[in-house]
Design an enzyme around this catalytic site. Structure first.
Site, PDB file in Angstrom:
ATOM      1  N   VAL A  43      56.876 -59.416  74.509  1.00 53.89           N
ATOM      2  CA  VAL A  43      55.541 -59.748  73.988  1.00 53.89           C
ATOM      3  C   VAL A  43      55.001 -61.066  74.539  1.00 53.89           C
ATOM      4  CG1 VAL A  43      55.857 -58.418  71.866  1.00 53.89           C
ATOM      5  CG2 VAL A  43      56.474 -60.864  71.900  1.00 53.89           C
ATOM      6  N   TYR A  54      59.758 -73.552  65.095  1.00 59.32           N
ATOM      7  CA  TYR A  54      59.564 -72.292  64.374  1.00 59.32           C
ATOM      8  C   TYR A  54      58.533 -72.470  63.258  1.00 59.32           C
ATOM      9  CZ  TYR A  54      60.963 -68.183  61.585  1.00 59.32           C
ATOM     10  OH  TYR A  54      60.983 -67.001  60.875  1.00 59.32           O
ATOM     11  N   LYS A  89      54.925 -70.614  62.926  1.00 62.32           N
ATOM     12  CA  LYS A  89      54.683 -69.695  61.802  1.00 62.32           C
ATOM     13  C   LYS A  89      53.536 -70.178  60.920  1.00 62.32           C
ATOM     14  CE  LYS A  89      57.847 -66.531  62.606  1.00 62.32           C
ATOM     15  NZ  LYS A  89      57.488 -65.128  62.894  1.00 62.32           N
TER      16      LYS A  89
HETATM   17  N1  LIG Z   1      65.245 -62.791  58.735  1.00 63.02           N
HETATM   18  C1  LIG Z   1      64.614 -63.750  58.073  1.00 63.02           C
HETATM   19  O1  LIG Z   1      65.195 -64.422  57.177  1.00 63.02           O
HETATM   20  C2  LIG Z   1      63.173 -64.036  58.350  1.00 63.02           C
HETATM   21  C3  LIG Z   1      62.492 -64.895  57.475  1.00 63.02           C
HETATM   22  C4  LIG Z   1      61.149 -65.176  57.717  1.00 63.02           C
HETATM   23  C5  LIG Z   1      60.505 -64.597  58.802  1.00 63.02           C
HETATM   24  N2  LIG Z   1      61.198 -63.772  59.645  1.00 63.02           N
HETATM   25  C6  LIG Z   1      60.471 -63.199  60.789  1.00 63.02           C
HETATM   26  O2  LIG Z   1      60.581 -61.794  60.771  1.00 63.02           O
HETATM   27  C7  LIG Z   1      60.601 -61.291  62.115  1.00 63.02           C
HETATM   28  C8  LIG Z   1      61.870 -60.475  62.325  1.00 63.02           C
HETATM   29  O3  LIG Z   1      62.990 -61.276  62.002  1.00 63.02           O
HETATM   30  P1  LIG Z   1      64.477 -60.693  62.084  1.00 63.02           P
HETATM   31  O4  LIG Z   1      65.335 -61.621  61.303  1.00 63.02           O
HETATM   32  O5  LIG Z   1      64.470 -59.247  61.803  1.00 63.02           O
HETATM   33  O6  LIG Z   1      64.775 -60.942  63.643  1.00 63.02           O
HETATM   34  P2  LIG Z   1      65.977 -60.448  64.581  1.00 63.02           P
HETATM   35  O7  LIG Z   1      67.048 -59.759  63.817  1.00 63.02           O
HETATM   36  O8  LIG Z   1      66.340 -61.616  65.424  1.00 63.02           O
HETATM   37  O9  LIG Z   1      65.218 -59.366  65.491  1.00 63.02           O
HETATM   38  C9  LIG Z   1      64.194 -59.809  66.333  1.00 63.02           C
HETATM   39  C10 LIG Z   1      63.582 -58.625  67.035  1.00 63.02           C
HETATM   40  O10 LIG Z   1      62.572 -59.112  67.927  1.00 63.02           O
HETATM   41  C11 LIG Z   1      62.837 -58.615  69.239  1.00 63.02           C
HETATM   42  N3  LIG Z   1      62.355 -59.598  70.207  1.00 63.02           N
HETATM   43  C12 LIG Z   1      62.771 -60.874  70.378  1.00 63.02           C
HETATM   44  N4  LIG Z   1      62.086 -61.464  71.365  1.00 63.02           N
HETATM   45  C13 LIG Z   1      61.214 -60.538  71.814  1.00 63.02           C
HETATM   46  C14 LIG Z   1      60.226 -60.536  72.828  1.00 63.02           C
HETATM   47  N5  LIG Z   1      59.996 -61.621  73.599  1.00 63.02           N
HETATM   48  N6  LIG Z   1      59.505 -59.399  73.037  1.00 63.02           N
HETATM   49  C15 LIG Z   1      59.733 -58.302  72.292  1.00 63.02           C
HETATM   50  N7  LIG Z   1      60.650 -58.238  71.311  1.00 63.02           N
HETATM   51  C16 LIG Z   1      61.380 -59.348  71.086  1.00 63.02           C
HETATM   52  C17 LIG Z   1      64.333 -58.375  69.285  1.00 63.02           C
HETATM   53  O11 LIG Z   1      64.654 -57.351  70.191  1.00 63.02           O
HETATM   54  P3  LIG Z   1      65.436 -57.565  71.592  1.00 63.02           P
HETATM   55  O12 LIG Z   1      66.451 -58.648  71.391  1.00 63.02           O
HETATM   56  O13 LIG Z   1      66.030 -56.211  71.844  1.00 63.02           O
HETATM   57  O14 LIG Z   1      64.368 -57.943  72.557  1.00 63.02           O
HETATM   58  C18 LIG Z   1      64.580 -57.860  67.857  1.00 63.02           C
HETATM   59  O15 LIG Z   1      64.270 -56.484  67.781  1.00 63.02           O
HETATM   60  C19 LIG Z   1      60.510 -62.528  63.019  1.00 63.02           C
HETATM   61  O16 LIG Z   1      59.159 -62.759  63.347  1.00 63.02           O
HETATM   62  C20 LIG Z   1      61.032 -63.644  62.128  1.00 63.02           C
HETATM   63  O17 LIG Z   1      60.556 -64.907  62.508  1.00 63.02           O
HETATM   64  C21 LIG Z   1      62.515 -63.491  59.444  1.00 63.02           C
END
Ligand SMILES: NC(=O)c1ccc[n+]([C@@H]2O[C@H](COP(=O)([O-])OP(=O)(O)OC[C@H]3O[C@@H](n4cnc5c(N)ncnc54)[C@H](OP(=O)(O)O)[C@@H]3O)[C@@H](O)[C@H]2O)c1
Length: 264
Positions: free
Chosen positions: A69, A160, A164
């Site tokens: 992205v 981050y 955000k």
């Molecule tokens: N988990 C939490 O506690 C939490 C809390 C607040 C907000 N969030 C937000 O929620 C979202 C998902 O979090 P998560 O914890 O599920 O993350 P995650 O487990 O690290 O998964 C991240 C996903 O994004 C993809 N990704 C990373 N860089 C990318 C890029 N440049 N282009 C396309 N895809 C990309 C990864 O796929 P590949 O590695 O296969 O590319 C993976 O599918 C994020 O925006 C995060 O900031 C998470």
């Protein structure tokens, strides 16, 4: 008598960053609700099995495309493929995101740019491109992914947190700019959610996760976020625009994800 419509049946939905974690569960949830879903990540090998599972377990079509992205040309090719396959785009979920933990003084310019470019830049590219298709069809919904760390101080996650926080203000601004195109722009700010990314980056493991029914001081499940995202994309949320939904339960260590993680 009025009946609430939480359905997404028949929608064409794009979820970025859906090879694992929150994005994967969002895609699965929309597919289970009858939407066709298009998913991306940086690796075709990681996204293909997700699409295969979705198509095996639901009646939905699932298009999986390798797309970083941060790269405008890849984003344009991805959305063109989605439009060709599904005949339009109803909902975009800007989920792809990431971080690393470091004190502000230890973040290199490259490290800063990488995180801001992924979280904020990716949202910029995907929204600008997807909205062109949405306005041709009379409108749509953009769901952005912020974080509780975009809502208050987040020590050792300044890059981050800043990106955000910007997503929250971008959501408000675009909800006004895009209103005349029939496009709603909303946002979700998750608290700490158990995902592979959290396990890898922050060392949180999923043993002994309390069930979703527990309301007191637990880490969130990915379904906690997916359900709210589906609501925001549904007709029931037709009058919700520009808002950020905080979805954090009762944090384990007070009011903050950073405190939960012992970072402050
Ligand atoms: N988990 C939490 O506690 C939490 C809390 C607040 C907000 N969030 C937000 O929620 C979202 C998902 O979090 P998560 O914890 O599920 O993350 P995650 O487990 O690290 O998964 C991240 C996903 O994004 C993809 N990704 C990373 N860089 C990318 C890029 N440049 N282009 C396309 N895809 C990309 C990864 O796929 P590949 O590695 O296969 O590319 C993976 O599918 C994020 O925006 C995060 O900031 C998470």
């Amino acid at each position: 008598m009025h009946e609430a419509d939480f359905g997404v049946d028949g929608q064409s939905v794009v979820v970025t960053g859906a090879s694992q974690g929150i994005g994967r569960t969002i895609a699965e949830t929309f597919a289970a609700g009858g939407a066709d879903v298009a998913i991306c990540s940086r690796s075709q090998d990681r996204i293909d099995p997700v699409a295969e599972q979705i198509e095996a377990e639901t009646d939905a079509r699932c298009l999986a495309v390798e797309c970083n992205v941060r790269e405008r040309d890849e984003v344009e090719a991805f959305f063109e493929a989605v439009n060709d396959e599904f005949g339009g785009i109803d909902t975009l979920v800007n989920n792809a995101g990431g971080e690393f933990v470091a004190a502000f003084d230890d973040i290199s310019p490259n490290g800063w740019n990488a995180i801001v470019d992924l979280n904020l830049g990716g949202t910029f590219h995907c929204t600008q491109v997807a909205s062109q298709y949405m306005r041709e069809d009379g409108g749509g919904v953009v769901v952005n992914m912020s974080s509780v760390n975009g809502q208050h101080a987040a020590p050792n996650e300044s890059h981050y947190s800043a990106s955000k926080a910007a997503i929250i203000r971008l959501t408000e601004t675009l909800s006004v700019e895009y209103a005349s195109h029939g496009i709603r722009v909303v946002c979700v700010a998750p608290g700490l959610i158990q995902t592979p990314g959290v396990a890898e980056t922050l060392g949180i493991q999923s043993e002994d996760m309390p069930p979703r029914e527990a309301v007191d001081r637990r880490i969130g499940h990915t379904e906690d976020i997916a359900d709210v995202v589906q609501f925001l994309a549904s007709p029931a949320a037709a009058f919700v625009n520009g808002e950020t939904y905080t979805v954090k339960g009762v944090p384990r260590a007070g009011n903050s994800m950073s405190a939960d993680l012992g970072l402050q």
